[in-house]
Design an enzyme around this catalytic site. Structure first.
Site, PDB file in Angstrom:
ATOM      1  CB  CYS A 173      12.295  32.925 -24.613  1.00 41.57           C
ATOM      2  SG  CYS A 173      12.809  34.476 -25.398  1.00 41.57           S
ATOM      3  CB  CYS A 232      15.538  39.539 -20.580  1.00 40.56           C
ATOM      4  SG  CYS A 232      13.893  39.654 -21.335  1.00 40.56           S
ATOM      5  CB  CYS A 251       1.941  35.095 -10.195  1.00 38.19           C
ATOM      6  SG  CYS A 251       3.614  34.775  -9.553  1.00 38.19           S
ATOM      7  CB  CYS A 268       3.332  27.346 -11.143  1.00 38.66           C
ATOM      8  SG  CYS A 268       4.584  28.431 -10.403  1.00 38.66           S
ATOM      9  CB  CYS A 315      16.478  34.328 -23.316  1.00 42.33           C
ATOM     10  SG  CYS A 315      15.949  35.208 -21.818  1.00 42.33           S
ATOM     11  CB  CYS A 365       0.516  33.239 -13.709  1.00 46.20           C
ATOM     12  SG  CYS A 365       1.357  31.930 -14.636  1.00 46.20           S
ATOM     13  NE  ARG A 389      11.907  40.257 -26.520  1.00 43.94           N
ATOM     14  CZ  ARG A 389      12.767  39.820 -25.606  1.00 43.94           C
ATOM     15  NH1 ARG A 389      12.341  39.254 -24.506  1.00 43.94           N
ATOM     16  NH2 ARG A 389      14.064  39.959 -25.800  1.00 43.94           N
TER      17      ARG A 389
END
Length: 408
Positions: free
Chosen positions: A109, A202, A69, A65, A142, A72, A272
């Site tokens: 998801c 979400c 972040c 990626c 999702c 992550c 969740r």
């Protein structure tokens, strides 16, 4: 306890707690944690009964990626020894999803690393959604693909996506300390795009990154303003090879207090328990079911979770039941209105927009205020340093992107 009685009453009326009240929940002592769980559990059961919704993650594209972040394992510069692979084909993703659905999940998801999808990526995911829904007509899908450009949410909706996930993660004030390659406002914009396209929004948070109680309350209040139907609460998994590898700030009791605060602020939203529950809640996971009405089944994106069979046994042993495919997750007023604490504006209720009596305002005191209403916290509790449980952080080596059977 006057505070908890007040919060239960407000939760049953869908009324927003004051910020002082939310902070007071986080400031309760470990001695009071069962009282906090019992109170928030009344609100959870009022809106969701004893149902637990199961969700299943499929990592469509892992690692590599370009975003930075800090939390992550897939970030730019990550040294974490995770699986790295490019896009799964639609049939591969459908096969991966089938394992979770067979285990009782009702939502799949679909997640892909990256800043955001290209139009070609949206085509890929659209084909994947079709492949899954051709095999499982009633499944909820999702998508979680990063920042959305104009028109992409509408295309995903037309392809059959039911929801879109994009977390705020932390407060606006501290977001720049966690990520520099995009902004907090970018994330808010994507959640709003999903809403506008008719997708169920979400959006949630990550706890345990060194944030203050005020940061946690700020992000949960911001989420309530954005009005997502579901609010995932992640607990940081401190992966070796990431900037936050040494951040072990959470105890099981702290996690329970955070979940309770989220439930009081978002009483009728699907709360969740997401990544990190096994690492930080550990043997207290069954208590968390009294606060949240939704969990992920099996493994996560890059880490291994509790065995799917153990999840199902835990739910049954705690006296809960898996939500069926034919059951509607959200309370009727949210399902009919398309979700929304924005629609909760009873004339005499605080609502989610006004934040009347918003409590401590500047947070200069850094604490829970005076709690003159008879709150339970009194002086802030002495925090016991959390134990680093690196033994519980297991990199995912099975399921999507591998030749091994998934954990579902």
């Amino acid at each position: 306890m006057d505070l908890l009685n007040t919060l239960v009453d407000k939760g049953l009326r869908r009324e927003l707690p004051t910020r002082d009240e939310a902070l007071a929940v986080l400031a309760t002592s470990d001695d009071d944690v069962l009282d906090v769980v019992a109170a928030a559990g009344k609100v959870r059961r009022h809106w969701f009964g004893r149902r637990v919704k199961l969700n299943y993650l499929v990592n469509l594209k892992s690692g590599l990626c370009p975003e930075d972040c800090s939390y992550c394992s897939q970030r730019l510069g990550s040294k974490a020894d995770i699986l790295k692979y490019t896009w799964l084909k639609p049939d591969q993703a459908s096969q991966a999803a089938a394992a979770g659905l067979a285990g009782g999940a009702k939502r799949v998801c679909l997640v892909a690393s990256g800043r955001g999808p290209t139009d070609r990526d949206v085509d890929r995911v659209s084909d994947t959604i079709k492949a899954i829904k051709d095999q499982h007509e009633n499944v909820e899908v999702c998508a979680c693909l990063g920042l959305l450009s104009d028109g992409q949410a509408e295309r995903l909706r037309e392809a059959g996506a039911d929801a879109y996930n994009h977390n705020l993660n932390t407060s606006e004030a501290t977001y720049g300390d966690i990520t520099t390659t995009h902004t907090y406002a970018d994330r808010v914009d994507t959640v709003q795009k999903a809403h506008a396209a008719g997708l169920s929004a979400c959006s949630g948070l990550i706890a345990g990154m060194g944030e203050s109680d005020e940061d946690l309350v700020d992000v949960v209040y911001a989420l309530r303003d954005l009005d997502p139907d579901s609010v995932p609460v992640n607990f940081l998994i401190p992966f070796e090879g990431t900037p936050l590898a040494q951040e072990w700030n959470l105890t099981p009791q702290r996690c329970l207090r955070i979940l309770a605060m989220v439930r009081f602020v978002c009483p009728d939203a699907e709360v969740r328990i997401a990544g990190g529950r096994e690492v930080h809640l550990r043997t207290m996971q069954p208590l968390a079911l009294h606060l949240a009405n939704s969990i992920f089944l099996g493994d996560y994106l890059t880490s291994e979770g509790q065995a799917g069979k153990a999840d199902l046994e835990m739910i049954a042993d705690a006296g809960f039941e898996v939500e069926g495919a034919g059951e509607v997750t959200l309370p009727e007023h949210r399902a009919v209105a398309g979700g929304g604490c924005g629609a909760h504006a009873d004339a005499d209720a605080a609502g989610c927009g006004s934040h009347a009596e918003s409590g401590c305002g500047s947070h200069e005191a850094g604490g829970c205020g005076s709690h003159a209403g008879g709150g339970v916290c009194g002086s802030a509790p002495v925090e016991v340093p959390a134990e680093a449980r690196t033994d519980l952080v297991a990199v995912r080596r099975r399921g999507a992107g591998t030749d091994l059977a998934p954990n579902a």
